[in-house]
Design an enzyme around this catalytic site. Structure first.
Site, PDB file in Angstrom:
ATOM      1  N   ARG A   1      -0.901  -8.735  13.457  1.00  0.00           N
ATOM      2  CA  ARG A   1      -1.375  -7.728  12.490  1.00  0.00           C
ATOM      3  C   ARG A   1      -2.192  -8.395  11.379  1.00  0.00           C
ATOM      4  O   ARG A   1      -3.209  -7.865  10.941  1.00  0.00           O
ATOM      5  CB  ARG A   1      -0.186  -6.969  11.893  1.00  0.00           C
ATOM      6  CG  ARG A   1       0.435  -5.996  12.883  1.00  0.00           C
ATOM      7  CD  ARG A   1       1.794  -5.514  12.427  1.00  0.00           C
ATOM      8  NE  ARG A   1       1.764  -4.835  11.154  1.00  0.00           N
ATOM      9  CZ  ARG A   1       2.821  -4.693  10.364  1.00  0.00           C
ATOM     10  NH1 ARG A   1       3.984  -5.199  10.713  1.00  0.00           N
ATOM     11  NH2 ARG A   1       2.716  -4.042   9.237  1.00  0.00           N
TER      12      ARG A   1
ATOM     13  N   ARG B   1      -9.973   1.213   8.246  1.00  0.00           N
ATOM     14  CA  ARG B   1      -9.557  -0.143   8.585  1.00  0.00           C
ATOM     15  C   ARG B   1     -10.616  -0.901   9.360  1.00  0.00           C
ATOM     16  O   ARG B   1     -10.414  -2.066   9.697  1.00  0.00           O
ATOM     17  CB  ARG B   1      -8.335  -0.042   9.472  1.00  0.00           C
ATOM     18  CG  ARG B   1      -7.085  -0.605   8.863  1.00  0.00           C
ATOM     19  CD  ARG B   1      -5.978  -0.199   9.777  1.00  0.00           C
ATOM     20  NE  ARG B   1      -4.881  -1.062   9.724  1.00  0.00           N
ATOM     21  CZ  ARG B   1      -3.707  -0.705   9.207  1.00  0.00           C
ATOM     22  NH1 ARG B   1      -3.566   0.473   8.640  1.00  0.00           N
ATOM     23  NH2 ARG B   1      -2.717  -1.525   9.263  1.00  0.00           N
TER      24      ARG B   1
ATOM     25  N   ARG C   1      11.598  -5.642   5.086  1.00  0.00           N
ATOM     26  CA  ARG C   1      11.413  -4.206   4.840  1.00  0.00           C
ATOM     27  C   ARG C   1      12.374  -3.341   5.672  1.00  0.00           C
ATOM     28  O   ARG C   1      12.542  -3.543   6.867  1.00  0.00           O
ATOM     29  CB  ARG C   1       9.979  -3.804   5.178  1.00  0.00           C
ATOM     30  CG  ARG C   1       9.797  -2.276   5.188  1.00  0.00           C
ATOM     31  CD  ARG C   1       8.374  -1.853   5.252  1.00  0.00           C
ATOM     32  NE  ARG C   1       7.662  -2.431   6.373  1.00  0.00           N
ATOM     33  CZ  ARG C   1       6.354  -2.373   6.499  1.00  0.00           C
ATOM     34  NH1 ARG C   1       5.632  -1.799   5.581  1.00  0.00           N
ATOM     35  NH2 ARG C   1       5.770  -2.913   7.549  1.00  0.00           N
TER      36      ARG C   1
ATOM     37  N   LYS D   1       0.846  -1.207   0.000  1.00  0.00           N
ATOM     38  CA  LYS D   1       0.000   0.000   0.000  1.00  0.00           C
ATOM     39  C   LYS D   1       0.884   1.261   0.000  1.00  0.00           C
ATOM     40  O   LYS D   1       0.693   2.163  -0.803  1.00  0.00           O
ATOM     41  CB  LYS D   1      -0.925   0.022   1.231  1.00  0.00           C
ATOM     42  CG  LYS D   1      -1.858  -1.170   1.339  1.00  0.00           C
ATOM     43  CD  LYS D   1      -2.796  -1.064   2.524  1.00  0.00           C
ATOM     44  CE  LYS D   1      -2.120  -1.144   3.875  1.00  0.00           C
ATOM     45  NZ  LYS D   1      -1.451  -2.420   4.176  1.00  0.00           N
TER      46      LYS D   1
HETATM   47  P1  AP5 Z   1       4.787  -1.584   1.949  1.00  0.00           P
HETATM   48  O1  AP5 Z   1       4.497  -0.766   0.746  1.00  0.00           O
HETATM   49  O2  AP5 Z   1       5.465  -0.930   3.101  1.00  0.00           O
HETATM   50  O3  AP5 Z   1       3.468  -2.372   2.404  1.00  0.00           O
HETATM   51  P2  AP5 Z   1       2.194  -1.858   3.186  1.00  0.00           P
HETATM   52  O4  AP5 Z   1       0.996  -2.520   2.607  1.00  0.00           O
HETATM   53  O5  AP5 Z   1       2.182  -0.350   3.251  1.00  0.00           O
HETATM   54  O6  AP5 Z   1       2.497  -2.501   4.592  1.00  0.00           O
HETATM   55  P3  AP5 Z   1       2.395  -1.910   6.072  1.00  0.00           P
HETATM   56  O7  AP5 Z   1       3.084  -2.888   6.944  1.00  0.00           O
HETATM   57  O8  AP5 Z   1       2.886  -0.499   6.134  1.00  0.00           O
HETATM   58  O9  AP5 Z   1       0.879  -1.944   6.294  1.00  0.00           O
HETATM   59  P4  AP5 Z   1       0.154  -1.923   7.606  1.00  0.00           P
HETATM   60  O10 AP5 Z   1      -1.209  -1.686   7.121  1.00  0.00           O
HETATM   61  O11 AP5 Z   1       0.300  -3.074   8.495  1.00  0.00           O
HETATM   62  O12 AP5 Z   1       0.902  -0.749   8.427  1.00  0.00           O
HETATM   63  P5  AP5 Z   1       0.455   0.712   8.861  1.00  0.00           P
HETATM   64  O13 AP5 Z   1       1.648   1.535   8.958  1.00  0.00           O
HETATM   65  O14 AP5 Z   1      -0.701   1.175   8.055  1.00  0.00           O
HETATM   66  O15 AP5 Z   1       5.658  -2.848   1.467  1.00  0.00           O
HETATM   67  C1  AP5 Z   1       6.103  -3.825   2.401  1.00  0.00           C
HETATM   68  C2  AP5 Z   1       7.435  -4.408   1.903  1.00  0.00           C
HETATM   69  O16 AP5 Z   1       7.215  -5.123   0.682  1.00  0.00           O
HETATM   70  C3  AP5 Z   1       8.524  -3.347   1.570  1.00  0.00           C
HETATM   71  O17 AP5 Z   1       9.779  -3.865   1.930  1.00  0.00           O
HETATM   72  C4  AP5 Z   1       8.421  -3.174   0.041  1.00  0.00           C
HETATM   73  O18 AP5 Z   1       9.671  -2.815  -0.530  1.00  0.00           O
HETATM   74  C5  AP5 Z   1       7.991  -4.589  -0.387  1.00  0.00           C
HETATM   75  N1  AP5 Z   1       7.127  -4.567  -1.560  1.00  0.00           N
HETATM   76  C6  AP5 Z   1       6.084  -3.730  -1.814  1.00  0.00           C
HETATM   77  N2  AP5 Z   1       5.492  -4.047  -2.963  1.00  0.00           N
HETATM   78  C7  AP5 Z   1       6.158  -5.142  -3.443  1.00  0.00           C
HETATM   79  C8  AP5 Z   1       6.001  -5.958  -4.610  1.00  0.00           C
HETATM   80  N3  AP5 Z   1       5.021  -5.713  -5.522  1.00  0.00           N
HETATM   81  N4  AP5 Z   1       6.857  -7.007  -4.784  1.00  0.00           N
HETATM   82  C9  AP5 Z   1       7.843  -7.271  -3.878  1.00  0.00           C
HETATM   83  N5  AP5 Z   1       8.051  -6.513  -2.762  1.00  0.00           N
HETATM   84  C10 AP5 Z   1       7.208  -5.474  -2.549  1.00  0.00           C
HETATM   85  O19 AP5 Z   1      -0.145   0.414  10.319  1.00  0.00           O
HETATM   86  C11 AP5 Z   1       0.691   0.078  11.396  1.00  0.00           C
HETATM   87  C12 AP5 Z   1      -0.142   0.037  12.682  1.00  0.00           C
HETATM   88  O20 AP5 Z   1      -0.717   1.329  12.946  1.00  0.00           O
HETATM   89  C13 AP5 Z   1      -1.346  -0.914  12.663  1.00  0.00           C
HETATM   90  O21 AP5 Z   1      -0.977  -2.244  12.992  1.00  0.00           O
HETATM   91  C14 AP5 Z   1      -2.262  -0.258  13.725  1.00  0.00           C
HETATM   92  O22 AP5 Z   1      -1.818  -0.564  15.011  1.00  0.00           O
HETATM   93  C15 AP5 Z   1      -2.034   1.221  13.492  1.00  0.00           C
HETATM   94  N6  AP5 Z   1      -2.989   1.812  12.519  1.00  0.00           N
HETATM   95  C16 AP5 Z   1      -2.665   2.441  11.354  1.00  0.00           C
HETATM   96  N7  AP5 Z   1      -3.762   2.858  10.730  1.00  0.00           N
HETATM   97  C17 AP5 Z   1      -4.819   2.503  11.502  1.00  0.00           C
HETATM   98  C18 AP5 Z   1      -6.226   2.635  11.364  1.00  0.00           C
HETATM   99  N8  AP5 Z   1      -6.780   3.242  10.298  1.00  0.00           N
HETATM  100  N9  AP5 Z   1      -7.009   2.125  12.337  1.00  0.00           N
HETATM  101  C19 AP5 Z   1      -6.490   1.517  13.429  1.00  0.00           C
HETATM  102  N10 AP5 Z   1      -5.154   1.357  13.621  1.00  0.00           N
HETATM  103  C20 AP5 Z   1      -4.327   1.842  12.657  1.00  0.00           C
END
Ligand code: AP5
Length: 222
Positions: free
Chosen positions: A175, A92, A131, A17
């Site tokens: 997660r 979410r 990552r 994402k």
């Molecule tokens: P990346 O692009 O970083 O993936 P992502 O989907 O953004 O993954 P996240 O871990 O950031 O998502 P998340 O939803 O768990 O975390 P968030 O910060 O929102 O890519 C991941 C890896 O894969 C990288 O190394 C990249 O290089 C690689 N990659 C990407 N695309 C690729 C491809 N096509 N092929 C190969 N490799 C690839 O949330 C964190 C925490 O915050 C949550 O757990 C929760 O506690 C809290 N939180 C955040 N938002 C909310 C909300 N709205 N409500 C409640 N709690 C929330």
């Protein structure tokens, strides 16, 4: 993307994402709004919100809706969000999605476009544990599939690369479980509204980006 519209990236942790949302937002000249980045920023600045959410994120659970919505509403009230924005990791829960519908309607926005990035679970673990993120500009790397030219250093601004605390395997499991329980139902929610597009995000970054652009170009023509 047409003006006064929100683009929403759905998908499990590690689906890509952030990788895709940043590029699309940059190309469209609209803000990239990652609620995860906002919380991590609050934690690193030691704010009251940061203190509240740190243990919750450390366990891999979702932050309660009231805290999320307060932060999001504040961010959307800033002038740079007037014409559109890209959400990454929000909404979410069904509660957040319903509140977002209300906010968009109040602001005169058309229906959002929702992109669901679908990836199998075995690939997600490799993406998350591999990552590394730039501590200055937030550029995302992967030691297996998208490594920096010099280990530990960002290609773009020379910043130090760091690993997220919630990318430890035991937290990743929680997660993924939270995603299945609380976020996956949003695919049905948006499908029923006719605004969901699913992309196979198991392919490489460039291929996923091409598929995404096709969807966005099709959306522009409709
Ligand atoms: P990346 O692009 O970083 O993936 P992502 O989907 O953004 O993954 P996240 O871990 O950031 O998502 P998340 O939803 O768990 O975390 P968030 O910060 O929102 O890519 C991941 C890896 O894969 C990288 O190394 C990249 O290089 C690689 N990659 C990407 N695309 C690729 C491809 N096509 N092929 C190969 N490799 C690839 O949330 C964190 C925490 O915050 C949550 O757990 C929760 O506690 C809290 N939180 C955040 N938002 C909310 C909300 N709205 N409500 C409640 N709690 C929330």
């Amino acid at each position: 993307m047409s003006l006064k519209r929100a683009l929403i990236f759905l998908g499990p942790p590690g689906a890509g994402k952030g990788t895709q949302a940043k590029q699309i937002a940059k190309n469209c000249g609209i803000p990239h709004l990652s609620t995860g980045d906002m919380f991590r920023d609050a934690i690193s600045r030691g704010t009251e919100l940061g203190k509240q959410v740190k243990p919750i994120m450390g366990r891999g659970e979702l932050v309660p809706d009231d805290l999320v919505m307060k932060m999001v509403e504040e961010r959307l009230s800033r002038p740079d969000c007037a014409q559109g924005f890209v959400f990454d990791g929000f909404p979410r829960t069904l509660g957040q999605a319903a509140q977002l519908d209300r906010i968009l309607e109040e602001r005169g926005f058309s229906k959002p476009l929702v992109i669901d990035l679908a990836v199998s679970e075995d690939k997600l673990m490799r993406r998350l544990t591999g990552r590394w993120t730039c501590s200055l500009g937030g550029e995302i790397y992967n030691v297996y599939d998208a490594p920096p030219k010099r280990p530990g250093i960002c290609d773009v601004d020379g910043g130090k690369l760091v690993q997220r605390l919630d990318d430890r395997p035991e937290v990743v499991k929680e997660r993924l479980a939270a995603y299945e329980r609380q976020t996956k139902p949003l695919t049905d929610y948006y499908r029923e509204k006719g605004v969901l597009e699913t992309i196979d995000a198991g392919a490489g970054v460039g291929e996923v980006n091409r598929a995404l652009r096709q969807v966005l170009n099709g959306d522009k023509r409709s």
